[in-house]
Motif scaffolding. Sequence first.
Motif, PDB file in Angstrom:
ATOM      1  N   GLU A   1      -6.899  -3.503  14.013  1.00  0.00           N
ATOM      2  CA  GLU A   1      -7.119  -4.948  13.949  1.00  0.00           C
ATOM      3  C   GLU A   1      -6.062  -5.692  14.754  1.00  0.00           C
TER       4      GLU A   1
ATOM      5  N   ARG B   1     -11.629   5.283   4.044  1.00  0.00           N
ATOM      6  CA  ARG B   1     -11.741   4.169   3.109  1.00  0.00           C
ATOM      7  C   ARG B   1     -10.666   4.153   2.027  1.00  0.00           C
ATOM      8  N   TYR B   2     -10.231   5.316   1.610  1.00  0.00           N
ATOM      9  CA  TYR B   2      -9.391   5.312   0.410  1.00  0.00           C
ATOM     10  C   TYR B   2      -7.967   5.813   0.598  1.00  0.00           C
ATOM     11  N   THR B   3      -7.605   6.308   1.778  1.00  0.00           N
ATOM     12  CA  THR B   3      -6.239   6.816   1.888  1.00  0.00           C
ATOM     13  C   THR B   3      -5.331   5.781   2.545  1.00  0.00           C
ATOM     14  N   LYS B   4      -4.041   5.986   2.348  1.00  0.00           N
ATOM     15  CA  LYS B   4      -3.052   5.104   2.969  1.00  0.00           C
ATOM     16  C   LYS B   4      -3.128   5.209   4.482  1.00  0.00           C
TER      17      LYS B   4
ATOM     18  N   TYR C   1       0.806  -1.228   0.000  1.00  0.00           N
ATOM     19  CA  TYR C   1       0.000   0.000   0.000  1.00  0.00           C
ATOM     20  C   TYR C   1       0.831   1.267   0.000  1.00  0.00           C
TER      21      TYR C   1
ATOM     22  N   ILE D   1       4.288  -0.735   9.506  1.00  0.00           N
ATOM     23  CA  ILE D   1       3.575   0.465   9.926  1.00  0.00           C
ATOM     24  C   ILE D   1       4.083   0.872  11.299  1.00  0.00           C
TER      25      ILE D   1
ATOM     26  N   SER E   1      -6.756   1.252  10.165  1.00  0.00           N
ATOM     27  CA  SER E   1      -7.569   0.030  10.274  1.00  0.00           C
ATOM     28  C   SER E   1      -6.699  -1.153  10.642  1.00  0.00           C
ATOM     29  N   VAL E   2      -5.504  -1.213  10.070  1.00  0.00           N
ATOM     30  CA  VAL E   2      -4.616  -2.340  10.380  1.00  0.00           C
ATOM     31  C   VAL E   2      -4.192  -2.283  11.845  1.00  0.00           C
TER      32      VAL E   2
ATOM     33  N   PRO F   1      -1.588  10.199  -1.747  1.00  0.00           N
ATOM     34  CA  PRO F   1      -2.056   9.859  -0.406  1.00  0.00           C
ATOM     35  C   PRO F   1      -3.133   8.768  -0.426  1.00  0.00           C
ATOM     36  N   PHE F   2      -3.642   8.490  -1.610  1.00  0.00           N
ATOM     37  CA  PHE F   2      -4.682   7.466  -1.704  1.00  0.00           C
ATOM     38  C   PHE F   2      -4.066   6.108  -2.052  1.00  0.00           C
ATOM     39  N   THR F   3      -4.729   5.064  -1.651  1.00  0.00           N
ATOM     40  CA  THR F   3      -4.206   3.734  -1.916  1.00  0.00           C
ATOM     41  C   THR F   3      -4.582   3.293  -3.329  1.00  0.00           C
TER      42      THR F   3
ATOM     43  N   TYR G   1      -5.985   3.272   5.749  1.00  0.00           N
ATOM     44  CA  TYR G   1      -5.662   1.846   5.735  1.00  0.00           C
ATOM     45  C   TYR G   1      -4.805   1.489   6.945  1.00  0.00           C
ATOM     46  N   GLU G   2      -3.806   2.351   7.189  1.00  0.00           N
ATOM     47  CA  GLU G   2      -2.905   2.078   8.316  1.00  0.00           C
ATOM     48  C   GLU G   2      -3.670   2.013   9.624  1.00  0.00           C
TER      49      GLU G   2
END
Lengths: 544, 426
Positions: free
Chosen positions: B291, B278-281, A371, B301, B287-288, A377-379, B284-285
């Motif tokens: 979890e 939902r859409y940025t790095k 990622y 990360i 959310s990980v 900045p977006f995935t 995502y980080e």
Amino acid sequence: MQNIPAIRFENITKRFGNKVVANKHVTMDIQKGEIMALLGENGSGKTTLMNMLSGIYRQDEGVIYINGEEAHINSPRDAYDLGVGMIHQHFKLVDVFTAIENIALGMDKKESGGTKEITEKVKAICDKYGFDVDPKKKVYNMTVSEKQTLEIVKTLFRGANMLILDEPTAVLTPQETDKLFAVMRNMKADGKSIIIITHKLNEVLAISDRVAILRKGEYIGTVLTAEASVQSLTDMMVGEKVELDIERPDLEYKEKKLSVSHLSCRDKYGVTVLDDVSFDAYGGEILGIAGISGSGQKQLLEAIAGLQKTEKGSSIIYYDNSNHVETELTGLSVSEIKKMGVTLAFVPEDRLGMGLVGSMGMTGNMMLRSYKMGHSPFTDRNTPRDLAVKVKDELEVVTPGIATPVRKLSGGNVQKVLVGREIALEPSVMMAAYAVRGLDINTSYTIYRLLNDQKKKGTAVIYVGEDLDVLLALCDRILVLCDGKVNGIVDGRTATKEEVGLMMTHLADDASAVPHESAQEQSDASVQDAQAETIQETKEEGEK
Amino acid sequence: MISMSVHTSEQLQRISSEAEMGNGQRPGSGQKKSGRRNQKDPLFHIVKRTDIPMWKSLLIRAGALIAALVVCAVIIVVITGEDPFEMYKHMFNGSFKTPKKFWGMLQEMAILLCISLAVTPAFKMRFWNIGAEGQVLMGGLGALMAMKLLGDDGLRLPNAVVLPMTIITAILFGALWAVVPAIFKAQWNTNETLFTLMMNYIAIQIVRYIQIVWSGGSTALRPINGTGSDPSYAGWLRLPAQIDPSFTGSVVVPSSSGYLLNILIVAALTVMVFLYMRYTKQGYELSVVGESENTARYGGISVKKVIIRTMLISGVLCGIAGLLIVAGTDHIINDGSAKGYGYTAIIVSWLAKFNPFYMVLTTFLVIFLKQGASELSTRTSGVITDDFSNILIAIIILFIIGCEFFINYQIKVRARQQKSKEAAES
């Protein structure tokens, strides 16, 4: 009386939701004084069936008879009252309690009596069957084998006549397994019925009287162990003929990829868990790591991966042979290692707790490694999605869709997702810890094949395993860890199971029994000089 | 002997099941065999669902709402003797009777939604930030201090200076209050729940102190920069009255603000938070990290960085909420300015499963009930008090949360099971 089975499943069906049928009209018997092995691939419904017997699930249809009487098992308590006890893979013990306290836990004082009575009764059980339990020992001081013994004694204490053992040998050394089998035979002689779930067919043949086989939730049949062989059982389990030999391609060309020297680590309590470990890993070979669980395997792999702090003096050098660059990996973080251009693939022991994000689908999990790419900045979701589709197709991952949370997949499929992603990195070093734990035969062989593919590509594969048969069949060399130290490196082609088993439990300096020929054989084998030197060094250190 | 001991544990289960279901009307209970079985088998089993179709879950939720209204109606009749339909009408009127009430509801929704958005990234990261209340108060205090010190009572700077400063200080104060526990968590793994809770009390006391100091001891606070002969309205967050339909007064330059700007800002934030999560790095980080921290470290990360960054974002959003309250609507502050929304927001966010768009719905539900309850207590002039309305709200929310059980689990009644069993036998 003789003909009444201890346990009889009649027409048992269990569904999960509307689609999944975990057990379909299963009808089978277990006699008194019998050890029955329950065999089946992952998802064949073994555990579900046993969970119904031990009161965790309730069947949708069908009846369970215990000693000829219809039984209504609605809770684990009911199961206990009926004399059914289950020893789970994950022990259900309180760490800070002693053995006796754990046994007394949850029991009425009227039934069990005080500490004194319990201790006496436990002693009687131990003497009868040949267990070895220290009543005052706290659980956190126990080895895995001791904990398991305690679980069994606890179950017997509560009056179990029927025991279910869910993969009891997965965490044991060969010697401990023999010990367990001995007490199982004693229990059998005493008229107890034992159901053992295991994936290890050798053990099935060694211990059981009969073997019941489930496939995709259906009962396939029961065979007498005396008439069965590894091959025949596998074929019944899978439903078709399976090739059972693990391949071990011989590769001529080997280049050094990783050199670990004087690696030491402490855990969070300051206890040394890795003690001056040195070895080299070569491209084009599979280096096995053997050892009883908790001997430092986890820390070793995590130290290489940049996840474990190392002590001063430790060194992990990565050789990039095409560019003639040597990189020191200690002290670098995961992302720093990646930035240096070192591609390490790592399949950790804790698949969902470390390797994957359980709540995300395959796509989200593929992203974990990729990622960060790009400056936006977006995935980027398309590349990982394509990779997810590719992994799903190539490794035949069974999932409702690539968006389904991986937590909901079966163990084998979870592992395929993880291994698939790591292989897609095209690594130069690939590490895998207990890569086939809990996986069925087919998936296990898929994993072995994938590791061998990596080996053929020139990747240095480091494989931490627990099944010595597999380690000896798959690996070119086997490094044996004992108590955080390297207790020798043996040739996978010549070493024997007993030899490795002994090295796992006895450090070279306190057991003269460790055969010295292994080092001899090492230098004879077609390995490079540097490699032999490492072994010699380790040997000398061990002896001094 | 065996059957005896089985009996005791099953008795318990049967008692509980019979209490709920009513007993003795099953077909075939007269037969000898099934009669025996009746004694042993519990009446129903709870089975986990693997998936549920959308329409079914909506149906369950609608059913829960109706059941809640029925239960409330019964309670209203039994306790007060009032007509429940009249009561519900009042509740509905609380949000929809007049344009003013409608705009009022939207404004309240905007504030609560903004705070819910603020707590969402942290909760998604499993950082239990219950300090939104304090963060919002501090944001509001920041706004108020800028307005007071730079505005009519202080330096008398022009609005072009005061307004940006108001916004900046509000955000800074909110962010500061959130980032302190985050740093402690990241560095020393302190318990964030206790830490953020304690920070709330500190914030409340600071606000009380300033309130007393600046009001000279009197509790009646005047709107900052909005009174006197020639108020500048410096730092007021509002659109011109001509284009803001939420002005219901006839004054061209009213002494109160409209609500439209607040609503627009929060609408924009909703979309932004959705995209961020939902859409940025970074989304995502977090959310990980939420979890599994081990997975995060494995994936390269930096957990510490993500914790601090995410709480910074939470704090900024809380600061904005404080800004909207103080500069946007109230123009004063007291220790109750955040109205407990810092806690309510947690429920809102959780009920919406951390999805900002669902949060609009859950916010609506909470505010609608709240407005309805206060309308109810004024309309019935004392017959139904605020407390009673709150009981009704609690019942409704309980049903809505409780119905999640039926979405995740299925109840299997034995009568049906038995039939299929008998069918299989014959």
